[in-house]
Design a protein around this motif. Structure first.
Motif, PDB file in Angstrom:
ATOM      1  N   SER A 141       0.848  -1.195   0.000  1.00  0.00           N
ATOM      2  CA  SER A 141       0.000   0.000   0.000  1.00  0.00           C
ATOM      3  C   SER A 141       0.883   1.244   0.000  1.00  0.00           C
ATOM      4  N   SER A 162      -6.835   1.239  -6.922  1.00  0.00           N
ATOM      5  CA  SER A 162      -6.961   2.468  -6.138  1.00  0.00           C
ATOM      6  C   SER A 162      -8.172   2.351  -5.228  1.00  0.00           C
ATOM      7  N   SER A 163      -7.958   2.674  -3.980  1.00  0.00           N
ATOM      8  CA  SER A 163      -9.037   2.646  -2.996  1.00  0.00           C
ATOM      9  C   SER A 163      -9.039   3.975  -2.262  1.00  0.00           C
ATOM     10  N   GLU A 178      -3.621   0.077  -3.131  1.00  0.00           N
ATOM     11  CA  GLU A 178      -3.414  -1.096  -2.285  1.00  0.00           C
ATOM     12  C   GLU A 178      -3.596  -2.377  -3.101  1.00  0.00           C
TER      13      GLU A 178
END
Length: 692
Positions: free
Chosen positions: A468, A502-503, A508
């Protein structure tokens, strides 16, 4: 992974180049340099008068300073053509065009003879090209000789004869017997009619002029358009003999329209965006590689540079890539098609749309400041709403009040794709090994993606690997790059690539090794970890090794998938092979040196015996021929024998068998010839002696 990242960046570059194709630039020094290379004379001449005119006109329009001097050869050809009664109308037209540029010294009487011939050709003309060659030639003579009394006897009648070839859609036919019409012929007709108007002794009926104006408007109703705003004319005529391409057709129309507008009162009322679109068409071609296409481009731009319809103004950017890190300023230039300065005006950045959202503008209208020293309009600071990314900027040109003598075409808005780049900050980067059941962290390590540190991890098939990190733009916003990939490479060269998602503000990736054992082909051992982050607007795109992880996977079942065969390295297949070391057989033991010399002496003994025998026999030269020709053959025969003996010595010292046999064959043939001649002479001399 390097190939994947490189391929992605190449794709981004190609997309940007395609978009940049709509950014039109005025004529530059690159065109002038290309013209000098493309139009190169041979032996002081460009060839025909048509080719000479095209080269000279191109140099004239582009303002090429270092151009070849072809005046001597060209003026001689001009004089010869004008004085010849067999010159065609087309030759006379291009001769006068060349003379208009070179200003050759022409006998006035030659002009008088040509004028009479051209006027007769106008009266006898039965096709559009006949009218064009003769009338345009008369116009050129009027300009070059300043003959104010040079007129057509029946200008309106000629006008009607040419106008009869027009069609309802603005296109023209080449003759009354040819039903096909074309836009290329329309351009020729407009140039011809402009010549009729300038040669008329009295004013042409304005109703006919008005009808011709409507024909021009109809012709422009059928103009074609590209997505980048360029306008062009294309032929509908499908005829191998007369079919013209878009460049030559559009060039013909531009010549005709600008020539017609120059001789009439009032304006043609053509839409300014179409005139600007024609300029974009010629500029969008780039630098043609063909001399004819180059001439059509340059000549058309020369017509658009100064005309009475509308002078197009080209808005261009020195650079369409701006860096927030370097605090680049937005710079805009406004010039004519040939790069001349524009009149007083204002440039505004009215809208800016992101590639992700084209519904709402990100900025308010802003006026760029003009720098009179550089001739550039500048916006020093980009609005805060503009962050790294791809945008479409919309510019607007507002002219100050100008005189009625010149009309300019600016278009409504000019949209140009812009890339805003910046240094992306990488934060909170970490990699961890998690327990599969509880999700607790077993091993966690910080990553310095901007540095060179590496990590060493270990895990089994019941655990997970989590990577991450966060990316932040210079404006402090979260950044989502186009490509974020994690690669695991086994020591057997088997590779596995995963996309990092993408979060929110964080990127991550979680790898559950239990679900990946089949994909990993149950291969335990060391896996190198490599991360790539790439984007066209990211100034610090990276491709770096993070370290390695030791994976302990279960033993593969009997029918488990096997790893695919790895591609053979082409370097190892086609590269240099290993050096071959060859051990030669040890040479045989040689006899003593004294024995060899003794054997050599024994081989010379027969030769000595031969010489002694000759002396004992009393060798003499009494039978040697005394006459010149037989004596020569006798000498050559003995020289040949000596050459054979010398060849044997050379064979002993250095020559190989094949070379010796080749030489011996030549010498043998020579000896047979001269030996036969000398022996024949000796036999004849002996027979005469016996008979006596």
């Amino acid at each position: 992974m390097a190939r994947s990242l490189g391929g992605f960046l190449v794709l981004i570059l190609l997309v940007s180049i395609c978009d940049a194709a709509s950014v039109f630039q005025p004529i530059s020094d690159s065109h002038r340099s290309a013209a000098s290379e493309l139009f190169s004379p041979v032996d002081g001449s460009f060839g025909s008068l048509e080719e000479t005119y095209e080269a000279l006109r191109t140099f004239e329009v582009l303002g090429v300073e270092k151009k070849p001097d072809v005046s001597t050869a060209s003026c001689a050809l001009v004089s010869k053509t004008l004085e010849s009664s067999s010159s065609t109308l087309k030759d006379l037209l291009f001769t006068l065009k060349v003379n208009g540029i070179l200003k050759c010294k022409i006998n006035e009487k030659a002009f008088e003879d040509i004028i009479s011939r051209l006027k007769a050709a106008v009266n006898d003309a039965n096709s559009l090209l006949d009218f064009y060659y003769s009338i345009r030639s008369l116009v050129l003579i009027k300009e070059q000789t300043l003959k104010a009394d040079l007129h057509l006897a029946d200008a309106e009648g000629v006008f009607r004869s040419i106008k009869a070839l027009s069609q309802s859609d603005g296109r023209w036919r080449y003759s009354s017997s040819n039903p096909d019409s074309s836009a290329f012929a329309a351009g020729i007709a407009l140039q011809t009619l402009a010549g009729v108007i300038s040669l008329a002794s009295s004013e042409i009926d304005q109703s006919m002029i008005g009808t011709l104006k409507n024909d021009v408007l109809k012709l422009f109703d059928g103009i074609e358009k590209y997505d980048n705003g360029a306008f062009y004319f294309d032929e509908k005529l499908i005829d191998a003999r007369e079919n013209q391409g878009p460049l030559s057709t559009t060039s013909s129309v531009v010549r005709g329209v600008t020539a017609f507008a120059a001789v009439i009162d009032g304006s043609l009322n053509l839409p300014g965006d179409k005139i600007l679109g024609l300029a974009k068409f010629f500029l969008g071609i780039g630098i043609p590689g063909d001399a004819k296409d180059f001439f059509n481009q340059a000549d058309s731009l020369g017509c658009l540079e100064d005309n009475r319809v509308a002078i197009p103004l080209i808005l261009s950017l020195p650079s369409t890539v701006l860096s927030l890190t370097k605090k680049d300023s937005l710079k805009v230039r406004v010039n004519t098609v040939l790069g001349s300065g524009a009149p007083a005006l204002v440039v505004k950045l009215v809208e800016a749309f992101s590639s992700n959202s084209k519904d709402e503008s990100l900025i308010d209208s802003q006026e760029l400041k003009f720098n009179p020293e550089t001739g550039v309009y500048i916006l020093n600071d980009l609005p805060k709403s503009i962050d790294v990314g791809r945008y479409m900027f919309a510019f607007e040109i507002v002219l100050h009040e100008s005189g009625p003598e010149k009309v300019y075409a600016t278009g409504s808005q000019t949209k140009i794709p812009i890339f805003v780049t910046g240094f992306i900050k990488i934060e909170n980067a970490e990699i961890a090994v998690l327990d599969s059941d509880l999700g607790s962290i077993e091993t966690q390590k910080k990553l310095d993606l901007a540095g060179n540190g590496i990590v060493s991890l270990s895990a089994n098939h019941l655990q997970k690997l989590r990577l991450s990190f966060q990316l932040t733009t210079p404006r402090g916003r979260a950044f989502k790059p186009h490509q974020v990939l994690l690669k695991l490479r086994h020591e057997s060269k088997v590779e596995h690539i995963f996309v990092v998602a993408s979060s929110g503000k964080q990127l991550e990736l979680v790898l559950d090794f239990l679900g990946l054992v089949e994909k990993f082909f149950y291969l335990s051992g060391r896996y190198d970890i490599e991360l790539s982050v790439g984007d066209a607007v990211m100034e610090n795109s990276l491709l770096r090794a993070l370290g390695h992880i030791e994976l302990d996977l279960p033993e593969p079942p009997e029918k488990a998938p096997r790893p695919p065969p790895q591609p053979v390295d082409p370097y190892s297949r086609y590269g240099p092979k290993a050096e071959i070391t060859h051990i030669f057989r040890a040479p045989e033991k040689r006899p003593p040196k004294e024995l060899s010399l003794t054997f050599l002496g024994l081989t010379i003994v027969p030769l000595l015996g031969f010489l002694i025998g000759l002396l004992r026999l009393g060798v003499n030269l009494k039978n040697f021929p005394t006459k010149a020709v037989p004596a020569v053959f006798a000498i050559l025969f003995h020289v040949g024998i000596g050459a054979v003996l010398l060849l044997y010595v050379l064979f002993w010292l250095k020559l190989d068998l094949f070379t010796t046999l080749k030489g011996l064959g030549l010498l043998g043939a020579f000896l047979v010839f001269v030996g036969h001649r000398i022996l024949s002479h000796l036999a004849a001399a002996s027979s005469k002696l016996k008979s006596a």
